[in-house]
Design a protein around this motif. Structure first.
Motif, PDB file in Angstrom:
ATOM      1  N   UNK A 655      -2.918  -8.543 -42.533  1.00  0.00           N
ATOM      2  CA  UNK A 655      -3.309  -7.839 -41.510  1.00  0.00           C
ATOM      3  C   UNK A 655      -2.961  -7.854 -40.409  1.00  0.00           C
ATOM      4  N   UNK A 656      -3.136  -9.190 -39.776  1.00  0.00           N
ATOM      5  CA  UNK A 656      -2.737  -9.560 -38.554  1.00  0.00           C
ATOM      6  C   UNK A 656      -1.335  -9.174 -38.014  1.00  0.00           C
ATOM      7  N   UNK A 657      -0.239  -9.271 -39.116  1.00  0.00           N
ATOM      8  CA  UNK A 657       0.991  -9.156 -38.931  1.00  0.00           C
ATOM      9  C   UNK A 657       1.117  -7.766 -38.836  1.00  0.00           C
ATOM     10  N   UNK A 658       0.581  -7.019 -39.481  1.00  0.00           N
ATOM     11  CA  UNK A 658       0.645  -5.510 -39.549  1.00  0.00           C
ATOM     12  C   UNK A 658       0.249  -4.892 -37.977  1.00  0.00           C
ATOM     13  N   UNK A 659      -1.099  -5.535 -37.533  1.00  0.00           N
ATOM     14  CA  UNK A 659      -1.225  -4.875 -36.203  1.00  0.00           C
ATOM     15  C   UNK A 659      -0.353  -5.422 -35.355  1.00  0.00           C
ATOM     16  N   UNK A 660       0.199  -6.439 -35.456  1.00  0.00           N
ATOM     17  CA  UNK A 660       1.178  -6.976 -34.448  1.00  0.00           C
ATOM     18  C   UNK A 660       2.445  -6.291 -34.468  1.00  0.00           C
ATOM     19  N   UNK A 661       2.943  -5.942 -35.649  1.00  0.00           N
ATOM     20  CA  UNK A 661       3.911  -4.944 -35.643  1.00  0.00           C
ATOM     21  C   UNK A 661       3.718  -3.700 -35.309  1.00  0.00           C
TER      22      UNK A 661
END
Length: 735
Positions: A655-661
């Motif tokens: 989730x964290x990576x998705x939000x960062x992207x």
């Protein structure tokens, strides 16, 4: 003149019903000839003026001697009946006399610009009878209307005839009707319904009050249609609406246990329809209805979110965390399902009871936008909706629905998406989940996958759905490519690696980015890789394969003491297990060195094989955690009632990576929109630029004003924009 007076007397006797022979032709001709002769004599013998005066005097004498005394002696309805009778007789008298004196109308009246004979006759009645009796007439009419409102039967044709008198004496103008009858009637109506409303609002429930109000409005409309002038209808209805609805509007709508909130809560469709019909008639009526509607829907939706939040944090259900299906039941899945049910319920009210009115649609949208953008247990609404759709679309999802039900559920889910601000975040989560469904063959129906992409394109635009459409197409091509690979192996048996292999070749630009690693594969896997490389290089020369081992799965036949069991594992897990074909015991460090895995991956893989539900490996020391000092060996005593088991890897929180992207993509999107706006406008003030940017981006996500300011500053630094020298709040586009 004697002939004239005799004729008037005879006419009066006829009208009063006294014994009198009707006019014969000879009498009529004699009278008309006499008047003609008087009017055509040479001046000063012309008697036209005296004849005109005699005409009026004859009428006034009749009114004084006969009409007024008969009216003065009567009251109320009897007086009205006498008035109508006298008025009809008087009109007959005027008609006959105007025939007798017709020659006056032809020349004398026009020459002197006097009132024509018929109009002069009406004026005489108005000045003598009407002016004296209008107060009593008005009171009698209003009294009869009051009696009818209280349930009595009245003589409606009588009232109609009386109203006609008010109109006819105006000689084409309705001033006398409006001033002397309509205005007092409207005032009396306001007083009457003010008393009624004050009583009903205390005694009746909201539905009972509305039934009475609707019935009274119908009666007033019917009243106008039967005996009042049509110009009174709107004034009278608005008068009643004001007293029954506008004055008590808030008190009625907010009435405890029966107001709008209670009707919505209890699903009183008929009462809601009636409420809409009534309050749509008054100024600002639907504004107050929509405000209460928004408050109620917002409260119900917020309560659902709060329940989900409490369930997610309830310590009594934390032990269920490994049961994914039950977690869905307790968490996000049931929340989204309840919000969809809430949407169905209130959209039904809007479409049916409120006739799909724009104001109520807007109210529903405002309410849903509030609670549909709340997070639950740290998960955004976009993530929860994406998870819900994923659960519906998966083969083994907890939603056991028919194809038609799936179509409807997806359609409603996309309607919820229209209320979510972060549509780009939903699209990215959906892309991640679609990738897993496609790669691990978890999708139930390709048509449903394409259907949700169609909905997504409608909501967010083609830029979000194009990549996912490419993913679905890739899987179709991958199946064809796999078939070609199998044909290649059949034609070249020497190239067969000895292990069945299925490969999905994906287009890098369509799919989410995945972590690649320099995993050192066991020999069995290396042979498979080399075999596929030779096939692929024989079919294309310009493409390079990049292997994503973290997405692979393997089926391994493990021989335990009790029986052989087929293990379905991830590629990393398979690589670890295959090491034990040539070694009985391996340390953490030895496994890491042979496979070249990171510590993070080592812990996940070894934990899943030695500490989780299926203990394929034995670990020393026996603890619930994996450490670099652990020793592992194959657990030959392992057994299970199943012949084939799946050994899952602990999920990685992406989730964290998705939000960062997504945040990174948002910066690019803001830059693009700012440049596009400035390119078309050339120069624009700061506030205007920010507002236009928000307006255009709101279809995709709700941009943060601070972020927009940062991007403007960055574009100035990169020389896409510049500040005006005289006014720093104005930006200019640099071509």
């Amino acid at each position: 003149m004697a002939v004239l007076k005799q004729s008037v007397t005879k006419l009066t006797n006829i009208l009063e019903g006294l014994p009198e022979m009707p006019f014969n032709t000879m009498e009529y001709m004699l009278l008309c000839t006499t008047i003609y002769d008087f009017c055509t004599m040479k001046t000063p013998n012309d008697l036209s003026e005296q004849l005109y005066a005699e005409y009026k005097k004859s009428l006034m004498d009749y009114l004084h001697s006969t009409v007024l005394p008969s009216l003065r002696s009567k009251n109320d309805e009897y007086m009205l009946k006498e008035l109508v009778r006298r008025w009809l007789n008087y009109k007959v008298m005027v008609r006959w006399l105007s025939r007798f004196f017709h020659y006056l109308d032809r020349y004398f009246v026009k020459k002197k610009a006097l009132l024509p004979l018929k109009e002069a006759g009406i004026t005489c009645f108005r000045d003598l009878v009407y002016e004296e009796m209008k107060g009593k007439i008005k009171d009698a009419v209003i009294s009869l209307i009051y009696q009818e409102r209280e349930g009595s039967q009245i003589d409606r044709p009588l009232l109609n005839n009386v109203v006609e008198i008010f109109i006819q004496i105006g000689l084409g103008s309705k001033e006398y009707y409006e001033v002397d009858l309509e205005a007092p009637l409207l005032q009396d109506t306001a007083t009457y319904y003010s008393r009624k409303a004050s009583k009903w609002i205390l005694e009746d429930s909201c539905p009972e009050y509305m039934l009475k109000a609707e019935e009274r409005l119908k009666q007033e409309k019917d009243r106008v249609d039967h005996y009042l002038d049509h110009t009174t209808k709107q004034k009278l209805i608005e008068n009643v609406e004001h007293q029954l609805l506008s004055v008590n509007e808030i008190q009625l709508l907010e009435k405890e246990n029966s107001g709008l909130i209670a009707l919505l809560r209890d699903g009183k469709v008929d009462d809601l329809e009636r409420l809409y019909r009534l309050f749509s008639r008054i100024p600002e009526g639907l504004t107050h209805v929509s405000q209460l509607f928004t408050q109620h829907v917002k409260a119900e939706g917020t309560a659902l979110v709060s329940q989900a939040e409490n369930a997610a944090t309830d310590q009594s259900v934390q032990f269920l965390s490994e049961n994914h299906e039950l977690m869905n039941l307790l968490g996000f899945q049931v929340l989204i399902r309840r919000i969809i049910e809430l949407y169905d319920k209130y959209m039904g009210y809007v479409q049916e009871s409120f006739q799909n009115h724009t104001l109520l649609n807007k109210a529903l949208k405002e309410a849903f936008e509030v609670f549909c953008n709340k997070s639950v247990a740290g998960s955004s609404s976009a993530e929860m909706l994406a998870s819900f759709c994923d659960n519906v679309l998966r083969k083994a999802g907890s939603e056991k629905l028919s194809d038609d039900e799936i179509d409807r559920t997806l359609e409603k889910s996309m309607k919820l998406l229209s209320y979510i601000n972060d549509k780009d975040l939903f699209a990215e989560f959906s892309r991640k989940k679609l990738a897993r469904r496609l790669l691990f063959d978890r999708y139930a129906n390709e048509d449903h996958e394409r259907l949700i992409l169609t909905y997504l394109k409608q909501q967010c635009g083609g830029q979000f759905s194009s990549k996912m459409e490419g993913m679905v197409t890739d899987l179709t091509l991958a199946k064809e490519n796999q078939s070609c690979f199998e044909d290649y192996l059949y034609a070249n048996p020497h190239a067969h690696p000895g292990t069945e292999l299925s490969v999905s070749v994906l287009t890098t630009g369509f799919w989410p980015s995945y972590k690649s690693s320099d995993l050192t594969l066991p020999d069995e896997m290396v042979k498979c890789i080399e075999a596929y490389k030779k096939f692929y290089e024989s079919s294309t020369k310009n493409r390079k394969l990049s292997w994503i081992y973290s997405l692979g799965t393997c089926n391994i036949n493990a021989k335990f003491d009790a029986k052989s069991i087929e293990l379905n594992v991830a590629t990393y897990q398979a690589a670890v297990l295959l090491l034990f074909n040539s070694a009985d015991r391996l340390s953490y460090a030895e496994i890491k060195a042979q496979l070249n895995l990171t510590d993070e991956d080592m812990v996940r893989v070894l934990h899943s094989l030695s500490c989780a539900r299926y203990k394929i490996l034995k670990k020393a020391p026996m603890t619930d955690t994996v450490s670099p000092n652990d020793i592992f060996e194959f657990n030959s005593k392992f057994t299970d009632k199943m012949r084939r088991i799946k050994v899952p890897l602990p999920p990685v929180d992406e989730n964290k990576k998705v939000i960062e992207d997504v945040n990174k993509d948002r910066r690019y999107a803001i830059d693009a929109y700012i440049v596009r706006i400035m390119k078309s406008r050339k120069a624009l003030g700061h506030q205007q630029l920010v507002l236009e940017c928000i307006q255009q981006l709101s279809r995709i996500f709700k941009p943060d004003v601070k972020l927009i300011k940062q991007r403007i500053e960055d574009l100035i630094t990169r020389e896409f924009l510049e500040r005006d020298e005289e006014d720093p709040n104005i930006y200019k586009y640099i071509a």
